[in-house]
Design a protein around this motif. Structure first.
Motif, mmCIF file in Angstrom:
data_model
loop_
_atom_site.group_PDB
_atom_site.id
_atom_site.type_symbol
_atom_site.label_atom_id
_atom_site.label_comp_id
_atom_site.label_asym_id
_atom_site.label_seq_id
_atom_site.Cartn_x
_atom_site.Cartn_y
_atom_site.Cartn_z
ATOM 1 N N THR A 1 10.864 20.142 -9.046
ATOM 2 C CA THR A 1 9.769 19.173 -9.032
ATOM 3 C C THR A 1 10.257 17.823 -9.537
ATOM 4 N N LEU A 2 11.120 17.831 -10.534
ATOM 5 C CA LEU A 2 11.695 16.598 -11.064
ATOM 6 C C LEU A 2 12.582 15.911 -10.018
ATOM 7 N N LEU A 3 13.362 16.693 -9.293
ATOM 8 C CA LEU A 3 14.190 16.118 -8.226
ATOM 9 C C LEU A 3 13.328 15.495 -7.131
ATOM 10 N N VAL A 4 12.229 16.159 -6.795
ATOM 11 C CA VAL A 4 11.305 15.599 -5.802
ATOM 12 C C VAL A 4 10.729 14.280 -6.308
ATOM 13 N N ALA A 5 10.372 14.232 -7.591
ATOM 14 C CA ALA A 5 9.824 13.009 -8.185
ATOM 15 C C ALA A 5 10.834 11.863 -8.089
ATOM 16 N N PHE A 6 12.095 12.138 -8.394
ATOM 17 C CA PHE A 6 13.117 11.093 -8.298
ATOM 18 C C PHE A 6 13.364 10.680 -6.837
ATOM 19 N N PHE A 7 13.321 11.643 -5.929
ATOM 20 C CA PHE A 7 13.473 11.326 -4.509
ATOM 21 C C PHE A 7 12.337 10.409 -4.048
ATOM 22 N N ILE A 8 11.119 10.707 -4.471
ATOM 23 C CA ILE A 8 9.980 9.881 -4.066
ATOM 24 C C ILE A 8 10.087 8.484 -4.680
ATOM 25 N N ILE A 9 10.652 8.380 -5.884
ATOM 26 C CA ILE A 9 10.905 7.059 -6.484
ATOM 27 C C ILE A 9 11.896 6.278 -5.610
ATOM 28 N N LEU A 10 12.909 6.959 -5.089
ATOM 29 C CA LEU A 10 13.862 6.295 -4.191
ATOM 30 C C LEU A 10 13.145 5.793 -2.935
ATOM 31 N N ILE B 1 0.844 -1.207 0.000
ATOM 32 C CA ILE B 1 0.000 0.000 0.000
ATOM 33 C C ILE B 1 0.874 1.250 0.000
ATOM 34 N N CYS B 2 1.897 1.268 0.824
ATOM 35 C CA CYS B 2 2.805 2.414 0.873
ATOM 36 C C CYS B 2 3.520 2.591 -0.467
ATOM 37 N N SER B 3 3.964 1.507 -1.057
ATOM 38 C CA SER B 3 4.657 1.568 -2.340
ATOM 39 C C SER B 3 3.750 2.134 -3.426
ATOM 40 N N ILE B 4 2.513 1.686 -3.472
ATOM 41 C CA ILE B 4 1.573 2.176 -4.487
ATOM 42 C C ILE B 4 1.314 3.665 -4.287
ATOM 43 N N LEU B 5 1.101 4.084 -3.043
ATOM 44 C CA LEU B 5 0.897 5.509 -2.765
ATOM 45 C C LEU B 5 2.094 6.335 -3.229
ATOM 46 N N LEU B 6 3.283 5.886 -2.903
ATOM 47 C CA LEU B 6 4.487 6.620 -3.284
ATOM 48 C C LEU B 6 4.676 6.664 -4.797
ATOM 49 N N LEU B 7 4.356 5.584 -5.477
ATOM 50 C CA LEU B 7 4.465 5.573 -6.930
ATOM 51 C C LEU B 7 3.495 6.575 -7.552
ATOM 52 N N ILE B 8 2.272 6.628 -7.058
ATOM 53 C CA ILE B 8 1.287 7.577 -7.576
ATOM 54 C C ILE B 8 1.740 9.020 -7.319
ATOM 55 N N ILE B 9 2.234 9.284 -6.120
ATOM 56 C CA ILE B 9 2.717 10.629 -5.786
ATOM 57 C C ILE B 9 3.877 11.019 -6.693
ATOM 58 N N SER B 10 4.776 10.089 -6.929
ATOM 59 C CA SER B 10 5.912 10.359 -7.809
ATOM 60 C C SER B 10 5.458 10.641 -9.239
ATOM 61 N N LEU B 11 4.502 9.867 -9.727
ATOM 62 C CA LEU B 11 4.003 10.079 -11.092
ATOM 63 C C LEU B 11 3.374 11.459 -11.235
ATOM 64 N N PHE B 12 2.659 11.921 -10.216
ATOM 65 C CA PHE B 12 2.113 13.284 -10.261
ATOM 66 C C PHE B 12 3.240 14.314 -10.347
ATOM 67 N N HIS B 13 4.298 14.116 -9.587
ATOM 68 C CA HIS B 13 5.416 15.063 -9.640
ATOM 69 C C HIS B 13 6.098 15.054 -11.003
ATOM 70 N N PHE B 14 6.245 13.891 -11.606
ATOM 71 C CA PHE B 14 6.795 13.843 -12.968
ATOM 72 C C PHE B 14 5.879 14.589 -13.936
ATOM 73 N N TYR B 15 4.597 14.393 -13.802
ATOM 74 C CA TYR B 15 3.609 15.064 -14.653
ATOM 75 C C TYR B 15 3.734 16.579 -14.527
ATOM 76 N N TRP B 16 3.811 17.075 -13.289
ATOM 77 C CA TRP B 16 3.944 18.518 -13.084
ATOM 78 C C TRP B 16 5.292 19.032 -13.572
ATOM 79 N N ALA B 17 6.355 18.262 -13.401
ATOM 80 C CA ALA B 17 7.686 18.689 -13.835
ATOM 81 C C ALA B 17 7.745 18.869 -15.348
ATOM 82 N N PHE B 18 6.965 18.082 -16.071
ATOM 83 C CA PHE B 18 6.980 18.179 -17.533
ATOM 84 C C PHE B 18 5.834 19.030 -18.072
#
Length: 142
Positions: A52-61, A8-25
């Motif tokens: 925003t892109l750095l945050v997205a990569f951090f959340i992927i980590l 559940i935590c992994s799925i939440l983090l993946l979704i949050i990261s995808l939003f950050h990638f979306y906003w970064a681009f």
């Protein structure tokens, strides 16, 4: 139980990261509701796309650290120090984010009647608290 909590935590983090990638681009969906604003709806900060892109990569980590806890995969490419201490560090960061900085962000914020503040109270801070407490629980139970 530990497995499902980590999933559940992994799925939440993946979704949050995808939003950050979306906003970064250049995406704009939901962007007006996720940036802290002053009482007159004036944005408190302007996050450049690179940040925003750095945050997205951090959340992927962080996603990978929680995914490692599922024991489905052994992520060999993660440095050993991140495997050992990542969960406690990231859980602590989420806990601090949930508590907030006492003005715009977190459960103890002063400005509470903006679109961001309402979303923060209803969604963002509880999610951060859930991720923090789940991370600590994963540490205890594994």
């Amino acid at each position: 139980m530990v497995f499902y909590l980590a999933i559940i935590c992994s799925i939440l983090l993946l979704i949050i990261s995808l939003f950050h990638f979306y906003w970064a681009f250049g995406g704009t969906f939901g962007l007006d509701a996720v940036i802290p604003t002053h009482t007159k709806e004036i944005k408190v900060l302007k996050a450049p796309p690179i940040l925003t892109l750095l945050v997205a990569f951090f959340i992927i980590l962080v996603f990978m650290v929680y995914l490692q806890e599922t024991k489905i995969y052994n992520l060999y490419f993660l440095p050993e120090i991140i495997k050992q201490y990542g969960l406690i560090v990231f859980s602590s960061i989420f806990l601090l984010r949930a508590i907030g900085e006492f003005k715009y962000v977190g459960f103890f914020k002063q400005i509470k009647h903006t679109k961001f503040a309402e979303n923060d109270t209803n969604y963002f801070s509880p999610i951060c608290l859930f991720l923090a407490l789940s991370g600590y629980l994963l540490l205890i139970l594994n």
